[in-house]
Design a protein around this motif. Sequence first.
Motif, mmCIF file in Angstrom:
data_model
loop_
_atom_site.group_PDB
_atom_site.id
_atom_site.type_symbol
_atom_site.label_atom_id
_atom_site.label_comp_id
_atom_site.label_asym_id
_atom_site.label_seq_id
_atom_site.Cartn_x
_atom_site.Cartn_y
_atom_site.Cartn_z
ATOM 1 N N GLY A 1 -6.881 -6.383 -3.777
ATOM 2 C CA GLY A 1 -6.622 -5.175 -3.306
ATOM 3 C C GLY A 1 -8.203 -4.263 -3.008
ATOM 4 N N ASN A 2 -8.448 -2.954 -2.179
ATOM 5 C CA ASN A 2 -9.307 -2.658 -1.655
ATOM 6 C C ASN A 2 -10.671 -3.788 -2.010
ATOM 7 N N ASP A 3 -9.980 -4.893 -1.257
ATOM 8 C CA ASP A 3 -10.589 -5.258 -0.857
ATOM 9 C C ASP A 3 -12.503 -6.229 -1.899
ATOM 10 N N ASP B 1 1.245 -0.992 0.635
ATOM 11 C CA ASP B 1 -0.025 0.307 0.267
ATOM 12 C C ASP B 1 0.702 1.140 -0.086
ATOM 13 N N LEU C 1 -7.743 1.596 -8.567
ATOM 14 C CA LEU C 1 -8.642 0.491 -7.632
ATOM 15 C C LEU C 1 -9.862 1.989 -6.763
ATOM 16 N N GLU C 2 -10.088 3.190 -7.430
ATOM 17 C CA GLU C 2 -11.388 3.378 -7.260
ATOM 18 C C GLU C 2 -11.982 2.673 -7.920
ATOM 19 N N LYS D 1 -16.430 -9.409 -5.004
ATOM 20 C CA LYS D 1 -16.435 -8.731 -4.255
ATOM 21 C C LYS D 1 -17.157 -10.075 -3.345
ATOM 22 N N ASN E 1 -2.715 2.736 -4.550
ATOM 23 C CA ASN E 1 -3.528 2.375 -4.598
ATOM 24 C C ASN E 1 -3.838 2.915 -6.475
#
Length: 405
Positions: free
Chosen positions: A208-210, A73, A270-271, A225, A254
């Motif tokens: 990554g990022n759940d 991270d 990742l967003e 997810k 990220n």
Amino acid sequence: MDVNGNRRVFQRLRPSNDNKQQKVCFHWRAGQCNRYPCPYLHRELPPPPQSQSQPSISNGTGASKRPHGFADDQHLTRRNSKFSNSSSWGRVQGGGVGRFLHSWCTGGCFSSLTQLEGHQKVVSGIALPSGSDKLYTGSKDETVRVWDCQSGQCTGVINLGAEVDCMLSEGPWVFVGLPNVVKAWNVQTASDLSLSGPVGHVYALVVGNDLLFAGTQDGTILAWKFNAATNCFEPAASLKGHTLAVVTLVVGANRLYSGSMDHSIRVWSLETLQCLQTMTEHTSVVMSVLCWDQFLLSCSLDKTIKVWVATESGNLEVTYTHNEENGLLTLCGMHDSEAKPVLLCSCNDNSVHVYDLPSFSERGKIFAKQEVRSIQIGPGGLFFTGDGTGQVRVWQLLAQPTAAT
């Protein structure tokens, strides 16, 4: 070491002490020596660089939870970082040479503890789930083997009926990439799930990022997810852009980084899960990508390791290229006892090179019977390698290099 670092996990197999001659091997000079072990010297290597030349890894734990990375991270910062000076990459510091004997490894910076026999084909994945005293290894022989970390004995064989392409451990979960499916096992709850969606082989897995990401044969990156209410993984996204198979994935800053048979590396948010950049500097298959501090490292069958750093615009560009004599297969990062970064780099000449970063001075080499396709970091300086014959070897990174005798 066990997970607490207090007891031996695997019994040490002591190396042979027969190699006491200090003459240089005539056959090795001619490039024709095939003796294992050879009683004569084979090479000279520079010593590791001085400790003050090594940057620190700022992941706060001193160890990575990812199977192929130093940090999961950390931000790839802009070029004004004090560690982004390209002139420091590949610069060997210090003087003198050390002589090492020809055997399963050279350099004296690690020792072989034991070997795990059982797989009949290439070892394509190694996983060490947290909270477990078991090691999981997957192979093209269509099995996953479970090893007891105290005894080193195989305690179970899972027949999957399909070749294992890759493995990943994340918390109590073990994920296995198979053709057209990803298997997920929870070693604490004994949950056994199948994640559908992939078309063809699943070559890479990362979290990554759940989200769980899978790189597939058709060039798509699939994401799932976990839904705790239903205890299942639900499809979340499909990332398209690569034109050939995605064979490596890593998460950092990220971002999701993907390497492909199409010779490119793609950077994904990742967003938003949108592609932010496509890098095409490699001229052959990008086999492995690795996050270290503010850098991204990539290796390829084009015989290079490239070091990437973010520019003022936010895009990544190459700040250093390390050349090898052979194609590169996989990168793996760990820290030594002084928290200095060490890079393990598998080549297609059946060797693993061990380098200090950022200097790329060589600490030593590991020699395998066939190509090493899998490297996994364990606790307390342990690491594991799996080769094309099906052999898994357990290694210990030593506190200080040992002189050849």
